[in-house]
Design a protein around this motif. Structure first.
Motif, mmCIF file in Angstrom:
data_model
loop_
_atom_site.group_PDB
_atom_site.id
_atom_site.type_symbol
_atom_site.label_atom_id
_atom_site.label_comp_id
_atom_site.label_asym_id
_atom_site.label_seq_id
_atom_site.Cartn_x
_atom_site.Cartn_y
_atom_site.Cartn_z
ATOM 1 N N PHE A 440 0.822 -1.209 0.000
ATOM 2 C CA PHE A 440 0.000 0.000 0.000
ATOM 3 C C PHE A 440 0.856 1.258 0.000
ATOM 4 N N PHE A 441 1.978 1.201 0.685
ATOM 5 C CA PHE A 441 2.846 2.368 0.763
ATOM 6 C C PHE A 441 3.794 2.468 -0.427
ATOM 7 N N SER A 442 3.601 1.653 -1.412
ATOM 8 C CA SER A 442 4.500 1.703 -2.566
ATOM 9 C C SER A 442 4.323 3.025 -3.299
ATOM 10 N N GLU A 443 5.395 3.480 -3.905
ATOM 11 C CA GLU A 443 5.379 4.739 -4.638
ATOM 12 C C GLU A 443 4.348 4.717 -5.759
ATOM 13 N N LYS A 444 4.330 3.614 -6.500
ATOM 14 C CA LYS A 444 3.461 3.514 -7.667
ATOM 15 C C LYS A 444 1.990 3.630 -7.274
ATOM 16 N N THR A 445 1.592 2.887 -6.243
ATOM 17 C CA THR A 445 0.189 2.910 -5.826
ATOM 18 C C THR A 445 -0.237 4.301 -5.390
ATOM 19 N N ASN A 446 0.571 4.959 -4.582
ATOM 20 C CA ASN A 446 0.206 6.289 -4.095
ATOM 21 C C ASN A 446 0.169 7.320 -5.212
ATOM 22 N N GLN A 447 1.074 7.212 -6.182
ATOM 23 C CA GLN A 447 1.053 8.149 -7.304
ATOM 24 C C GLN A 447 -0.200 7.962 -8.152
ATOM 25 N N ILE A 448 -0.575 6.730 -8.375
ATOM 26 C CA ILE A 448 -1.786 6.461 -9.162
ATOM 27 C C ILE A 448 -3.012 7.022 -8.458
ATOM 28 N N ILE A 449 -3.086 6.826 -7.152
ATOM 29 C CA ILE A 449 -4.232 7.327 -6.387
ATOM 30 C C ILE A 449 -4.289 8.856 -6.450
ATOM 31 N N CYS A 450 -3.159 9.504 -6.224
ATOM 32 C CA CYS A 450 -3.136 10.971 -6.246
ATOM 33 C C CYS A 450 -3.481 11.524 -7.627
ATOM 34 N N LYS A 451 -2.928 10.886 -8.654
ATOM 35 C CA LYS A 451 -3.206 11.341 -10.019
ATOM 36 C C LYS A 451 -4.695 11.201 -10.349
ATOM 37 N N THR A 452 -5.271 10.068 -9.962
ATOM 38 C CA THR A 452 -6.691 9.836 -10.229
ATOM 39 C C THR A 452 -7.547 10.873 -9.527
ATOM 40 N N PHE A 453 -7.204 11.155 -8.291
ATOM 41 C CA PHE A 453 -7.951 12.156 -7.530
ATOM 42 C C PHE A 453 -7.904 13.517 -8.223
ATOM 43 N N LEU A 454 -6.718 13.960 -8.635
ATOM 44 C CA LEU A 454 -6.572 15.278 -9.247
ATOM 45 C C LEU A 454 -7.294 15.368 -10.583
ATOM 46 N N ARG A 455 -7.259 14.279 -11.367
ATOM 47 C CA ARG A 455 -7.906 14.297 -12.681
ATOM 48 C C ARG A 455 -9.425 14.380 -12.583
ATOM 49 N N HIS A 456 -10.000 13.776 -11.558
ATOM 50 C CA HIS A 456 -11.458 13.643 -11.506
ATOM 51 C C HIS A 456 -12.126 14.481 -10.408
ATOM 52 N N ALA A 457 -11.342 15.240 -9.643
ATOM 53 C CA ALA A 457 -11.924 16.031 -8.555
ATOM 54 C C ALA A 457 -12.839 17.119 -9.103
ATOM 55 N N LEU A 458 -13.916 17.404 -8.368
ATOM 56 C CA LEU A 458 -14.791 18.515 -8.733
ATOM 57 C C LEU A 458 -14.024 19.822 -8.569
ATOM 58 N N ARG A 459 -14.310 20.770 -9.446
ATOM 59 C CA ARG A 459 -13.632 22.062 -9.427
ATOM 60 C C ARG A 459 -14.492 23.122 -8.742
ATOM 61 N N GLN A 476 -0.123 8.682 9.979
ATOM 62 C CA GLN A 476 0.527 9.977 9.816
ATOM 63 C C GLN A 476 1.639 9.905 8.777
ATOM 64 N N LYS A 477 2.382 8.814 8.762
ATOM 65 C CA LYS A 477 3.444 8.667 7.767
ATOM 66 C C LYS A 477 2.862 8.596 6.358
ATOM 67 N N HIS A 478 1.761 7.869 6.239
ATOM 68 C CA HIS A 478 1.113 7.791 4.936
ATOM 69 C C HIS A 478 0.583 9.155 4.515
ATOM 70 N N ALA A 479 0.012 9.906 5.468
ATOM 71 C CA ALA A 479 -0.488 11.248 5.174
ATOM 72 C C ALA A 479 0.644 12.155 4.703
ATOM 73 N N SER A 480 1.800 12.016 5.333
ATOM 74 C CA SER A 480 2.954 12.816 4.933
ATOM 75 C C SER A 480 3.356 12.518 3.486
ATOM 76 N N LYS A 481 3.327 11.234 3.140
ATOM 77 C CA LYS A 481 3.720 10.848 1.785
ATOM 78 C C LYS A 481 2.713 11.347 0.746
ATOM 79 N N ILE A 482 1.435 11.166 1.027
ATOM 80 C CA ILE A 482 0.389 11.622 0.103
ATOM 81 C C ILE A 482 0.451 13.137 -0.063
ATOM 82 N N THR A 483 0.694 13.857 1.030
ATOM 83 C CA THR A 483 0.800 15.318 0.963
ATOM 84 C C THR A 483 1.917 15.744 0.024
#
Length: 839
Positions: A440-459, A476-483
């Motif tokens: 779950f903490f892998s770089e690839k998974t977190n990047q995909i999640i963040c990218k998906t969120f940004l592409r589809h978020a309401l404006r 908290q560590k995961h939150a730091s990475k996602i941030t």
């Protein structure tokens, strides 16, 4: 020792603990006498155990006197093996003959308080103090008066401004809405009035426990204010306790009650008014501030409050917090946003250890039972669907977005993950797939999640930038990475606009995190938007959190929520979803052709990103509005759409293996294991401003983190928990939180294992209220089960024949427990930290 003597000793101790005096002393004259009104002699006290039931009634009555020496309370004392309720009718006859209203019934192990003007005897775990009973004496319950009180839409507004209906702006229909907004008046909605009326009807039927199940965003605090006014105004309460489960909600509730009711009643926060809280009619406190070291038993008497309200009931009364709630006698109201519909197909008697959500389901069921709603029907219910239909709330657009990892893990039997609790401490939830956290903490998974969120978020409908959002992470560590990933992506997508302020971490380990949350709600976190001049919206667009912004956080212009974690609790699921359900109107004023022109756009939806099938689980077959196929590439686009690389490794989440390997060098200083060790170790802690501030604000995880980084195992003393335990001659394990509590004078000392076990038994009795015939059996079973691993294994395996040779829990006693055989292990599993009792 004979059971009579045991009961006498326990009753004497409880009386003395509550401030009652057998003899004259420096605190005043004796206020405990025999039923004849004669003072008790030392010889009689010594003989109580030998002649415990020597009066003509067949039992021995004590009279407890008020400060003027008049009969105040009758105390019926029974032998241990007899039920305290055996002589309650005789006690009532005797109390009435002496014009007394109050009765205590006790056999030393089980105790009841009986207010003859209110109802049936209620279980208590401590005896009430004289001052508390004097307060209670002024309390004249009258359910009919409570039921007959008229509660209209202006019930709170009249308290805020008694003459508001005479104001010209109120009388002018065109000006009325603006007047209400300017004055901050709270007009009750129809469903809020209905909730209070349902409580009135229930009270008229003789009920004294009530439960409101109302969706997040429907104004439960305002409803609470109306209920509080109803009880105080009609004399059905003299003092109210409002329990919350988070520090920020404590301050929020206090400010709201002051805003609504200050002209009629005084509201205080307990910790800020420890010496004069009795002057207030409304006392607000967190459950957590009372539970540690069972402080509530020392701070309050069971009869100090006549109405107890539990906000987010199954959070603030779960676990040992339930004992706090049950400690007090009086009317009780629970507020919850989690509907019973989330308890589909639940068998509470066959909870599977493989189902991590089973514990909370039982808590939900217990919540309904606690508030007298065993049928599962609350006193009043107002659902999200009803709120949406009425135009008060907004439904989400659910975006189902599952990664390959998510799909794989959801298809297996389970998985394990470290999840933070409400205090910011990490605890493992086991789901039988130990590779989950690493993947779950892998770089690839977190990047995909963040990218998906940004592409589809309401404006934002005004500025066009990403709408204000909250992302919920695992830790908290995961939150730091996602941030960090979100900020890197935002810098690539919107060059020069955010400068790493696009996303901000709001967790308990971040300084000023609570103020950050407030600023985000007020649209000034890290300044204002750089997309549109003079438009009032926050520069920061995304708050990344774990649990701080779930319960009670009010930010009406939220447009996106993302669950970047599995949600194990229906409570948390409802709370997270509820952050977006509030209505809002976006507005912007600008000059057009020299004239001011205002644009207003109503919030019609918010988007709920679900990366772990939480909606599917809680809603069963959920009708998703949007199913998102996640991309496989790991590089974000730039502003012109071309790919831009991101570093594969983020140093902020790099784990230094050296930190996981501890070597303790025991030198001459480290061998100083004596009584001075704790005092020597405490001194620098108390002088450390950062620790002191964290303790004052109850940020325990932060305080512990600083303590361990700066003081644990340092060359000066080489202090560890183990050394402190030896120095204090402890027969159980300590925690760093206890060390801090004692260092700052919040507890007097470390309690022994036996003292904690006795308190655990009292909490069990408060919660489950067993019949007297089982009390001693349960007490022995509970203590044995907590402290003896072998007994836990025997009970768990069902090999009960082994108890025939076990001195702690004889087989005959185990059989005699009947249905309590299963209740005790379930209680220990849910409520007791067994590690505390280890050496």
């Amino acid at each position: 020792m004979a059971s009579e003597a045991k009961a006498r000793i326990k009753i004497n101790r409880l009386l003395e603990k509550a401030g009652w005096r057998f003899f004259d002393d420096e605190n005043g004259t004796a206020n405990v006498t025999l039923e004849t009104g004669t003072k008790i002699t030392q010889k009689q006290v010594d003989a109580f155990g030998e002649d415990f039931e020597a009066s003509h009634h067949g039992f021995l009555d004590f009279l407890l006197l008020d400060e003027k020496g008049f009969p105040f309370i009758v105390l019926e004392a029974k032998k241990e093996e007899k039920s305290p309720l055996d002589g309650k009718e005789q006690a009532r006859t005797y109390a009435r003959s002496q014009n007394m209203r109050f009765i205590i019934l006790s056999n030393g192990n089980l105790h009841y308080f009986w207010d003859l003007e209110r109802g049936s005897p209620e279980v208590i775990t401590e005896f009430p103090t004289c001052s508390s009973i004097k307060h209670r004496q002024a309390f004249k319950p009258n359910p009919k008066k409570l039921a007959d009180e008229t509660v209209g839409s202006d019930y709170i507004a009249i308290s805020q401004n008694p003459t508001f209906q005479k104001d010209p702006r109120w009388l002018d229909v065109k000006e009325r809405d603006a007047f209400v907004a300017d004055q901050g008046l709270r007009i009750l909605r129809d469903y809020q009035i209905e909730s209070v009326q349902h409580l009135q009807a229930s009270a008229a039927e003789g009920n004294d426990r009530f439960l409101f199940e109302m969706a997040t965003g429907t104004g439960k605090t305002l409803v609470s204010a109306a209920v509080i006014k109803l009880f105080l105004k009609t004399g059905n309460a003299k003092r109210v306790l409002f329990l919350v489960d988070r520090l920020e909600l404590e301050d929020q509730a206090y400010k709201n009650f002051v805003r609504y009711l200050k002209n009629d009643f005084i509201t205080v926060i307990y910790k800020e008014n420890r010496s004069d809280w009795r002057k207030a009619e409304i006392v607000v406190t967190t459950v957590q501030s009372l539970t540690f070291d069972n402080k509530y038993m020392r701070l309050f008497s069971p009869t100090d409050f006549d109405l107890i309200i539990s906000d987010e009931a199954h959070r603030s009364i779960n676990g040992n917090s339930r004992a706090v709630f049950e400690y007090f006698v009086g009317y009780k109201l629970g507020l919850t946003a989690t509907p019973k519909d989330y308890l589909k197909h639940i068998d509470p008697d066959a909870l599977s250890q493989r189902d991590p959500r089973a514990w909370e389901r039982r808590q939900l069921l217990d919540t309904y039972k606690t508030f007298g709603c065993e049928s599962g029907e609350p006193t009043y219910r107002f659902s999200l669907i009803e709120g949406v239909k009425g135009g008060y709330l907004i439904n989400p657009i659910v975006a189902d977005a599952r990664t390959d990892i998510t799909t794989q893990l959801l298809s297996e039997k389970g998985y394990a993950v470290m999840v933070e609790n409400d205090e910011g401490e990490e605890e493992e939830q086991v789901f039988f797939q130990t590779q989950f956290e690493r993947k779950f903490f892998s770089e690839k998974t977190n990047q995909i999640i963040c990218k998906t969120f940004l592409r589809h978020a309401l404006r934002d409908p005004i500025s066009g930038e990403v709408g204000k959002s909250i992302v919920f992470c695992v830790s908290q560590k995961h939150a730091s990475k996602i941030t960090q990933i979100l900020n890197q992506f935002a810098d690539a997508l919107f060059p020069g606009k955010y400068n790493s302020d696009f996303a901000v971490q709001i967790t308990s380990n971040i300084p000023d995190a609570q103020q950050y949350a407030v600023n985000f709600s007020n649209n000034n976190l890290k300044g204002h938007t750089r997309f549109l001049d003079a438009y009032k919206t926050s520069k920061t667009r995304v708050c990344v959190t774990v649990g701080m912004m779930t319960t009670g956080y009010d930010c009406q212009d939220i447009l996106n929520l993302a669950m970047v974690r599995p949600i194990f609790s229906p409570t948390d699921f409802i709370q997270i979803k509820g952050r977006g359900t509030r209505t809002f109107t976006f507005s912007y004023t600008q000059k057009v052709n020299g004239r001011q022109q205002e644009t207003q756009i109503k919030k019609e939806h918010f988007k709920l990103f679900d990366f772990f099938a939480n909606c599917e689980y809680f809603e069963e077959k959920f009708d998703y509005d949007e199913v998102i196929k996640l991309p496989i590439e790991s590089s974000p686009p730039t502003g012109d759409g071309t790919p831009r690389s991101i570093a594969d490794e983020l140093s902020v989440y790099h784990v230094d293996p050296i930190k996981t390997f501890e070597v303790t060098v025991v030198g001459p200083e480290g061998m100083r294991i004596d009584r001075e060790l704790f005092e020597a170790f405490s001194k620098p802690l108390k002088e450390d401003k950062d620790i002191a501030d964290a303790v004052t604000n109850e940020q325990w995880e932060k305080a512990i983190q600083i303590l361990r980084e700066r003081y644990e195992n340092k060359p000066e003393e080489f202090v560890t928990l183990e050394k402190l335990m030896r120095a204090e001659q402890m027969d159980r394990r300590l925690t760093w939180k206890e060390v801090l509590q004692r260092a700052f004078g919040l507890i007097e000392g470390f309690k022994s294992k036996d003292a904690l076990l006795d308190e655990e038994f009292d909490k069990f009795v408060a919660i489950h209220k067993p019949d007297n015939k089982y009390v001693l059996l349960i007490k022995n079973y509970l203590k044995a089960y907590i402290t003896d691993e072998e007994i836990r294994k025997i009970v768990g395996s069902g090999e009960f024949a082994q108890l025939a040779t076990n001195p702690k829990l004889p087989l005959a006693d185990y059989k005699a427990l009947n249905g309590w055989r299963e209740v005790v292990p379930a209680y220990v599993k849910d409520y007791v930290a067994i590690n505390t009792y280890l050496q």
